[in-house]
Design a protein around this motif. Structure first.
Motif, PDB file in Angstrom:
ATOM      1  N   GLY A 120     -36.155 -34.735  26.282  1.00 41.05           N
ATOM      2  CA  GLY A 120     -35.653 -36.106  26.393  1.00 41.05           C
ATOM      3  C   GLY A 120     -35.369 -36.746  25.060  1.00 41.05           C
ATOM      4  O   GLY A 120     -34.562 -37.678  24.965  1.00 41.05           O
ATOM      5  N   HIS A 121     -36.000 -36.248  23.996  1.00 40.71           N
ATOM      6  CA  HIS A 121     -35.728 -36.770  22.660  1.00 40.71           C
ATOM      7  C   HIS A 121     -34.492 -36.095  22.076  1.00 40.71           C
ATOM      8  O   HIS A 121     -34.206 -34.923  22.349  1.00 40.71           O
ATOM      9  N   LYS A 122     -33.793 -36.812  21.237  1.00 46.20           N
ATOM     10  CA  LYS A 122     -32.591 -36.298  20.579  1.00 46.20           C
ATOM     11  C   LYS A 122     -32.835 -35.943  19.116  1.00 46.20           C
ATOM     12  O   LYS A 122     -31.898 -35.552  18.425  1.00 46.20           O
ATOM     13  N   ARG A 127     -44.962 -36.253  15.894  1.00 40.25           N
ATOM     14  CA  ARG A 127     -46.322 -36.513  16.338  1.00 40.25           C
ATOM     15  C   ARG A 127     -46.342 -36.625  17.860  1.00 40.25           C
ATOM     16  O   ARG A 127     -45.418 -37.175  18.471  1.00 40.25           O
ATOM     17  N   CYS A 128     -47.412 -36.096  18.467  1.00 37.39           N
ATOM     18  CA  CYS A 128     -47.615 -36.233  19.900  1.00 37.39           C
ATOM     19  C   CYS A 128     -49.116 -36.247  20.169  1.00 37.39           C
ATOM     20  O   CYS A 128     -49.866 -35.491  19.542  1.00 37.39           O
ATOM     21  N   SER A 145     -37.530 -43.352  18.709  1.00 40.01           N
ATOM     22  CA  SER A 145     -38.093 -43.745  19.996  1.00 40.01           C
ATOM     23  C   SER A 145     -39.516 -43.227  20.148  1.00 40.01           C
ATOM     24  O   SER A 145     -39.946 -42.292  19.473  1.00 40.01           O
ATOM     25  N   VAL A 146     -40.245 -43.859  21.073  1.00 40.26           N
ATOM     26  CA  VAL A 146     -41.602 -43.469  21.464  1.00 40.26           C
ATOM     27  C   VAL A 146     -41.595 -43.316  22.982  1.00 40.26           C
ATOM     28  O   VAL A 146     -41.161 -44.224  23.698  1.00 40.26           O
ATOM     29  N   ALA A 147     -42.063 -42.155  23.466  1.00 38.57           N
ATOM     30  CA  ALA A 147     -41.983 -41.870  24.906  1.00 38.57           C
ATOM     31  C   ALA A 147     -43.351 -41.511  25.449  1.00 38.57           C
ATOM     32  O   ALA A 147     -44.187 -40.920  24.760  1.00 38.57           O
ATOM     33  N   LEU A 148     -43.558 -41.870  26.727  1.00 40.70           N
ATOM     34  CA  LEU A 148     -44.780 -41.537  27.455  1.00 40.70           C
ATOM     35  C   LEU A 148     -44.415 -40.571  28.572  1.00 40.70           C
ATOM     36  O   LEU A 148     -43.503 -40.840  29.368  1.00 40.70           O
ATOM     37  N   ILE A 157     -42.144 -41.174  31.730  1.00 40.61           N
ATOM     38  CA  ILE A 157     -42.541 -42.399  32.424  1.00 40.61           C
ATOM     39  C   ILE A 157     -41.845 -43.609  31.833  1.00 40.61           C
ATOM     40  O   ILE A 157     -41.261 -44.424  32.550  1.00 40.61           O
ATOM     41  N   ILE A 158     -41.880 -43.746  30.507  1.00 41.11           N
ATOM     42  CA  ILE A 158     -41.277 -44.898  29.844  1.00 41.11           C
ATOM     43  C   ILE A 158     -40.931 -44.512  28.416  1.00 41.11           C
ATOM     44  O   ILE A 158     -41.580 -43.630  27.827  1.00 41.11           O
ATOM     45  N   LYS A 159     -39.893 -45.132  27.896  1.00 43.14           N
ATOM     46  CA  LYS A 159     -39.487 -44.880  26.512  1.00 43.14           C
ATOM     47  C   LYS A 159     -39.194 -46.210  25.834  1.00 43.14           C
ATOM     48  O   LYS A 159     -38.559 -47.101  26.404  1.00 43.14           O
ATOM     49  N   PHE A 160     -39.672 -46.343  24.563  1.00 42.84           N
ATOM     50  CA  PHE A 160     -39.427 -47.533  23.756  1.00 42.84           C
ATOM     51  C   PHE A 160     -38.568 -47.132  22.555  1.00 42.84           C
ATOM     52  O   PHE A 160     -38.894 -46.163  21.861  1.00 42.84           O
ATOM     53  N   SER A 161     -37.500 -47.873  22.321  1.00 45.09           N
ATOM     54  CA  SER A 161     -36.581 -47.570  21.211  1.00 45.09           C
ATOM     55  C   SER A 161     -36.358 -48.813  20.369  1.00 45.09           C
ATOM     56  O   SER A 161     -35.232 -49.314  20.234  1.00 45.09           O
TER      57      SER A 161
END
Length: 545
Positions: A120-122, A127-128, A145-148, A157-161
């Motif tokens: 899902g990341h480009k 870090r994870c 972005s930061v993804a859950l 579930i959700i992504k913050f950009s």
């Protein structure tokens, strides 16, 4: 005839390091065991439960080390390019790691099987982290972005950009599975709540690219590091700045908690790891490493400290317990025992030992006297024989003149006192003359030895003033002249600064007198005392020139 008096070695008292409980505690770390990897160590994570396996991300693989044997326990190589930020779950069963392809990969630590691939990341994921409920993973990517992610369903579930630059730092809450923190190269640190999809709940400006972030176990304070600063923020007050500490002189790359949350440890490119007290944020100890530190890992019991460095070295240091010390050195006693005071003071008379007769305490016991053997050093031996050239040569060996220059200076001072310096310096070849000139050039700027070395330099110039020098000796004399000229320039600048300070202080004194009713109008201003040390140094250096 009076006994020969040894040469007194002039030495200045050294400033002793303040020994504290922290200093003694961290000095118990053994000599490090190092392991070499093929590339820089990106990240180190320590399993929170025994046996405290160590996950090391480097190049295109993730390796799990056993901290006791220092051998690779497991290795994961299912990466096409670089692997980043491998983290072990709190139960020690799963490992998650990011990669250059923009994927997050989940592995089984026991079987080494690849269980999940989160796509899902480009951009690369650096870090994870597992959340505290162990069923979700948070990833921090270069696509800003930061993804859950959900582990069972392998879905996002959700992504913050919200960041405007690479996100290279991140951590999760140890209490809530919904809170996580991100740090970016856009200088900001953001706190997210998975229950609030609208955006970050707190955003603060660190002032420089953020390299690492950390959340305290109480979830009330978080820390960000980047540049040369460590900043502490109050989460409950909406991100209020609590402390701002700058103890590194190069970029801080990592931050870690130690001693059950009572100490904070930072590592940096200056090859140091600083240990802070979390109450005052004062440095209580410093660990040194041979290369820039990129990541740190510390076991929960502080028994093992692991550092990953830019040259691919992994340093593992263990705390030595008293039981281990006894096992390593069984013949040594680790209890301080007082030496018997009567063990050497009395002994049996030689007559009684040679003749088999009854013991008489009045006549058969004698007091044993200890004769101290006075060891005379080589230079004292030559001084005793008035062989001044050999005495000077004995203290111009590379070890003494580099490691213990005070001995060389003391012998020179003794030669000056005996009026034997000229004879000791005269008639030398290029090799011995180069040793003297090198020593003078190296130590003439030292204030503790300047007066004696200046006299030696002046005498050396007098002796060889009319001599025909070889090109090598002439070059060394020119180097000595450069050192003297440089010191003269320093003293000139200091005297200029001293004059400026006199003017400033004089004007301040005048203004204070005008405003003070207790000082008479005709009272003369108190003269300022010049810097005696600067004037003395300038005089000595001009004499050498």
């Amino acid at each position: 005839m009076a006994s020969f008096k040894k040469t007194q070695i002039r030495s200045l008292p050294k400033i002793g390091q303040k020994v504290t409980a922290d200093t003694l505690y961290w000095r118990k770390l053994n000599f490090p065991v190092t392991v070499k990897e093929f590339g820089p160590i990106d990240y180190i994570d320590v399993m929170p439960i025994e046996p405290y396996f160590i996950a090391v991300s480097s190049a295109a693989k993730v390796q799990i080390y056993n901290p006791i044997t220092h051998q690779v326990h497991r290795h994961f190589t299912r990466f096409k390019e670089a692997a980043f930020g491998a983290s072990i779950r709190s139960d020690g069963k799963l490992v998650v790691a990011g990669c250059d392809e923009g994927h997050v990969k989940l592995f089984d630590l026991g079987s080494k099987s690849l269980l999940r691939i989160f796509k899902g990341h480009k951009g690369p994921v650096h870090r994870c982290k597992f959340t505290t409920d162990n069923v979700h993973v948070v990833s921090f990517s270069d696509d800003k972005s930061v993804a859950l992610w959900d582990l069972p369903s392998e879905t996002e579930i959700i992504k913050f950009s919200e960041h405007s630059d690479y996100v290279r730092a991140g951590c999760v809450s140890s209490i809530s599975s919904d809170l996580f923190l991100s740090g970016s190269f856009d200088h900001t640190v953001k706190l997210y709540d998975a229950r609030s999809p609208t955006g970050s709940t707190i955003s603060v400006d660190h002032g420089s690219p953020v390299e690492s972030v950390l959340m305290y176990p109480s979830n009330s304070i978080f820390v960000s590091v980047g540049g040369t600063e460590l900043r502490v923020w109050d989460m409950l007050a909406g991100g209020r700045l609590l402390a701002r500490v700058s103890q590194h002189h190069k970029t801080i790359t990592c931050v870690h908690l130690a001693s059950d949350g009572k100490r904070l440890v930072t590592g940096g490119l200056d090859r140091h790891a600083k240990i802070y007290d979390v109450q005052s944020y004062q440095v209580v100890h410093t660990l040194d490493f041979p290369s820039p530190v990129l990541s740190l890992g510390i076991t929960p019991d502080d028994f093992t400290v692991v550092a990953g460095m830019a040259n691919g070295l992994i340093s593992m240091q263990h705390r030595q317990t008293q039981a281990e010390a006894r096992a390593l050195y069984p013949k040594q006693s680790f209890k301080v025992q007082k030496k018997s005071q009567t063990a050497y003071r009395f002994r049996l008379n030689a007559d009684f030992r040679s003749v088999n007769r009854s013991f008489n305490p009045a006549t058969d016991i004698e007091v044993a006297t200890r004769t101290d053997t006075n060891l005379v050093s080589r230079y004292d031996m030559f001084l005793r024989k008035f062989q001044y050239s050999k005495a000077l040569d004995s203290v111009l060996t590379p070890y003494i003149r580099k490691k213990k220059p005070a001995i060389t200076v003391s012998v020179m001072h003794e030669l000056i006192r005996r009026n034997g310096l000229k004879s000791a310096l005269a008639g030398r070849d290029d090799s011995s003359l180069s040793s003297i000139l090198t020593f003078l050039a190296r130590n003439i700027n030292d204030p503790s030895h300047a007066s004696i070395i200046t006299q030696v330099a002046n005498t050396l110039l007098e002796v060889y003033e009319s001599s025909c020098l070889t090109p090598q000796s002439e070059k060394l004399f020119l180097q000595l002249q450069e050192h003297v000229n440089r010191e003269v320039e320093y003293v000139k600048h200091l005297m200029e600064i001293e004059g400026m300070l006199h003017i400033l202080l004089a004007s301040t004194t005048t203004q204070a007198r005008r405003g003070s009713p207790h000082v008479g109008q005709g009272s003369p201003a108190k003269p300022m005392l010049p810097s005696a040390a600067a004037a003395a140094n300038a005089t000595m250096i001009y004499n050498v020139g």
